[in-house]
Design an enzyme around this catalytic site. Structure first.
Site, PDB file in Angstrom:
ATOM      1  N   ASP A  79      -3.599  27.026  11.328  1.00  0.00           N
ATOM      2  CA  ASP A  79      -3.962  26.294  11.605  1.00  0.00           C
ATOM      3  C   ASP A  79      -4.175  26.492  12.867  1.00  0.00           C
ATOM      4  O   ASP A  79      -5.915  26.430  13.645  1.00  0.00           O
ATOM      5  CB  ASP A  79      -5.004  25.195  11.417  1.00  0.00           C
ATOM      6  CG  ASP A  79      -5.245  24.933   9.626  1.00  0.00           C
ATOM      7  OD1 ASP A  79      -5.788  25.925   9.031  1.00  0.00           O
ATOM      8  OD2 ASP A  79      -4.843  24.211   9.259  1.00  0.00           O
ATOM      9  N   THR A 117       1.207  25.271  10.103  1.00  0.00           N
ATOM     10  CA  THR A 117       0.215  25.505  10.154  1.00  0.00           C
ATOM     11  C   THR A 117       0.181  26.811  10.451  1.00  0.00           C
ATOM     12  O   THR A 117      -0.172  26.968  12.066  1.00  0.00           O
ATOM     13  CB  THR A 117      -0.426  24.413  10.440  1.00  0.00           C
ATOM     14  OG1 THR A 117      -1.796  24.430  10.053  1.00  0.00           O
ATOM     15  CG2 THR A 117      -0.424  23.375  12.098  1.00  0.00           C
ATOM     16  N   ASP A 128      -0.884  18.567  11.144  1.00  0.00           N
ATOM     17  CA  ASP A 128      -0.814  17.055  11.268  1.00  0.00           C
ATOM     18  C   ASP A 128      -0.815  15.604  10.551  1.00  0.00           C
ATOM     19  O   ASP A 128      -0.613  14.492  10.438  1.00  0.00           O
ATOM     20  CB  ASP A 128      -2.357  16.620  12.007  1.00  0.00           C
ATOM     21  CG  ASP A 128      -3.173  16.931  11.504  1.00  0.00           C
ATOM     22  OD1 ASP A 128      -2.993  17.436   9.999  1.00  0.00           O
ATOM     23  OD2 ASP A 128      -4.594  16.982  11.789  1.00  0.00           O
ATOM     24  N   GLY A 141      -0.175  21.709   3.506  1.00  0.00           N
ATOM     25  CA  GLY A 141      -0.153  23.761   3.752  1.00  0.00           C
ATOM     26  C   GLY A 141       1.401  24.217   3.968  1.00  0.00           C
ATOM     27  O   GLY A 141       1.720  23.760   4.837  1.00  0.00           O
ATOM     28  N   ASP A 196      -4.213  23.919  14.969  1.00  0.00           N
ATOM     29  CA  ASP A 196      -4.889  22.634  15.225  1.00  0.00           C
ATOM     30  C   ASP A 196      -4.348  21.909  15.912  1.00  0.00           C
ATOM     31  O   ASP A 196      -4.828  20.864  15.942  1.00  0.00           O
ATOM     32  CB  ASP A 196      -6.123  22.553  13.710  1.00  0.00           C
ATOM     33  CG  ASP A 196      -4.876  22.068  12.838  1.00  0.00           C
ATOM     34  OD1 ASP A 196      -3.530  22.045  12.864  1.00  0.00           O
ATOM     35  OD2 ASP A 196      -5.252  21.487  12.456  1.00  0.00           O
ATOM     36  N   ARG A 233       0.383  17.740  -1.339  1.00  0.00           N
ATOM     37  CA  ARG A 233       0.605  16.908  -0.128  1.00  0.00           C
ATOM     38  C   ARG A 233       0.542  15.444  -1.122  1.00  0.00           C
ATOM     39  O   ARG A 233      -0.285  15.389  -1.617  1.00  0.00           O
ATOM     40  CB  ARG A 233      -1.087  17.768  -0.433  1.00  0.00           C
ATOM     41  CG  ARG A 233      -1.872  18.663   1.040  1.00  0.00           C
ATOM     42  CD  ARG A 233      -2.950  19.192   1.077  1.00  0.00           C
ATOM     43  NE  ARG A 233      -3.015  20.179   1.460  1.00  0.00           N
ATOM     44  CZ  ARG A 233      -2.923  21.005   2.572  1.00  0.00           C
ATOM     45  NH1 ARG A 233      -2.449  20.251   3.295  1.00  0.00           N
ATOM     46  NH2 ARG A 233      -3.592  22.441   2.878  1.00  0.00           N
ATOM     47  N   ARG A 245      -9.340  24.720   9.145  1.00  0.00           N
ATOM     48  CA  ARG A 245      -9.808  23.728   8.504  1.00  0.00           C
ATOM     49  C   ARG A 245     -11.007  23.235   9.632  1.00  0.00           C
ATOM     50  O   ARG A 245     -12.148  23.862   9.426  1.00  0.00           O
ATOM     51  CB  ARG A 245      -8.538  22.420   8.828  1.00  0.00           C
ATOM     52  CG  ARG A 245      -9.017  21.515   7.787  1.00  0.00           C
ATOM     53  CD  ARG A 245      -7.614  20.489   7.960  1.00  0.00           C
ATOM     54  NE  ARG A 245      -6.212  21.072   7.313  1.00  0.00           N
ATOM     55  CZ  ARG A 245      -6.221  20.626   6.225  1.00  0.00           C
ATOM     56  NH1 ARG A 245      -7.406  20.237   5.139  1.00  0.00           N
ATOM     57  NH2 ARG A 245      -5.299  21.186   5.312  1.00  0.00           N
TER      58      ARG A 245
END
Ligand code: F6P
Length: 319
Positions: A127, A125, A103, A11, A129, A72, A171
């Site tokens: 996110d 990203t 990741d 993304g 995360d 992706r 996510r």
């Protein structure tokens, strides 16, 4: 290190262009040829590769998205895909790679590193995360977008005396919801890391209304529940009209914030330095406002800790 390849994968995240600019300019400054690989690992397999020049990255530090485009790639995850990619890198004489992504992209970077290509990852990203770094590039821009949306929705929430659920991305990570919820003064924050109790949310809405609070804002991290179902439940239990806004891809675009541009620039520079020092298999990050690097595998094996204290603080401050 004579030629470095760079790609953006997964993304997109605001700040990717700033990081790209830094890698290209730092590389060229040091006499290294930099090649841009288009459409992530998919483009690597296909050989969509061009020389980057100083002007090719002009006027992009402030632009969201990625001028290299992204994808992706499932094909790259196969042995056949990886071998194709290695052949392409060989054909273009690329002897080091910088991967900008999250990741999933780092797993791809790890495969290339294991196959002998010195590879450095830059965490991009929205996110936030990734466990090994305090922040990822793009996160603060996304939070800024959400906070702006919360402020606007607060106006209409107050005018109508409604509750408003705002669904945000992330996510499996609740950081966008948490940071934006705290900064936006939201009454309730629902994240995957914490159990939530719908009755507590309803009680907070009614107690707030009874003491004259006009708005009620509930930030919901994606994937935790259906916002429309939650809205129906709140409406049924409280009698307060409840509306839903799903912010979606709005959060992935826009001009990167100052901090995202700064981290992106510093990490881009450091990525080139690491390759020049013959370092491989490393990912960059930010810890206590300092740029760090560590082994990809070690970074990917770390477990992200959720900031429970910040979560509880947001709850208290929005009483
Ligand atoms: O990883 C960034 C992200 O925007 C997540 O927050 C979201 O779950 C996902 O990507 C959406 O992915 P796609 O672009 O494939 O729809």
């Amino acid at each position: 290190m004579k030629t470095i390849g760079i790609l953006t994968s997964g993304g997109d995240a605001p700040g990717m262009n700033a990081a790209l600019r830094a890698v290209v300019r730092m590389g060229i400054f040091n006499g290294i040829r930099v090649m841009g690989i288009k459409q992530g690992f998919e483009g690597l397999i296909e050989g969509y590769i061009d020389d980057m020049t100083l002007p090719s990255v002009a006027d992009i530090i402030h632009r969201g998205g990625t001028i290299l485009k992204t994808a992706r790639s499932e094909a790259f995850m196969t042995e056949e895909g990886l071998n194709k990619a290695l052949n392409v890198l060989d054909v273009f004489n690329i002897d080091g790679l910088v991967v900008l992504g999250g990741d999933g992209s780092f797993k791809g970077a790890k495969s290339l590193s294991n196959a002998g290509i010195p590879t450095i990852g830059i965490p991009c990203t929205i996110d936030n995360d990734l466990a090994y770094t305090d922040y990822t590039i793009g996160f603060f821009t996304a939070v800024e977008t959400v906070v702006e949306a919360i402020s606007k929705i607060r106006d209409t929430s107050s005018s109508h005396g409604r509750a408003n659920i705002i669904e945000v991305m992330g996510r499996h990570c609740g950081d966008i919801a948490l940071y934006a919820g705290l900064a936006g003064g939201a009454e309730s924050i629902i994240v995957p890391e914490m159990d939530y109790n719908i009755d507590k949310i309803c009680e907070k809405a009614m107690v707030g209304r009874n003491r004259g609070k006009l708005h009620n804002l509930i930030i919901l991290a994606e994937g935790v529940g259906d916002p429309f179902e939650i809205a129906k439940t709140i409406e049924a239990k409280t009698g307060i009209e409840t509306r839903v806004t799903v912010l979606g891809y709005l959060q992935r675009g826009g001009t990167p914030t100052t901090i995202d541009r700064i981290y992106a620039s510093l990490m881009g520079k450091r990525a080139v330095e690491l390759l020049m020092d013959n370092k491989s298999n490393r990912v960059l990050g930010i810890k206590c406002n300092k740029i760090i690097d560590l082994d990809i595998e070690e970074a990917l094996n770390m477990e992200k800790a959720f900031d429970v204290d910040m979560y509880k603080t947001a709850d208290i401050l929005s009483l």
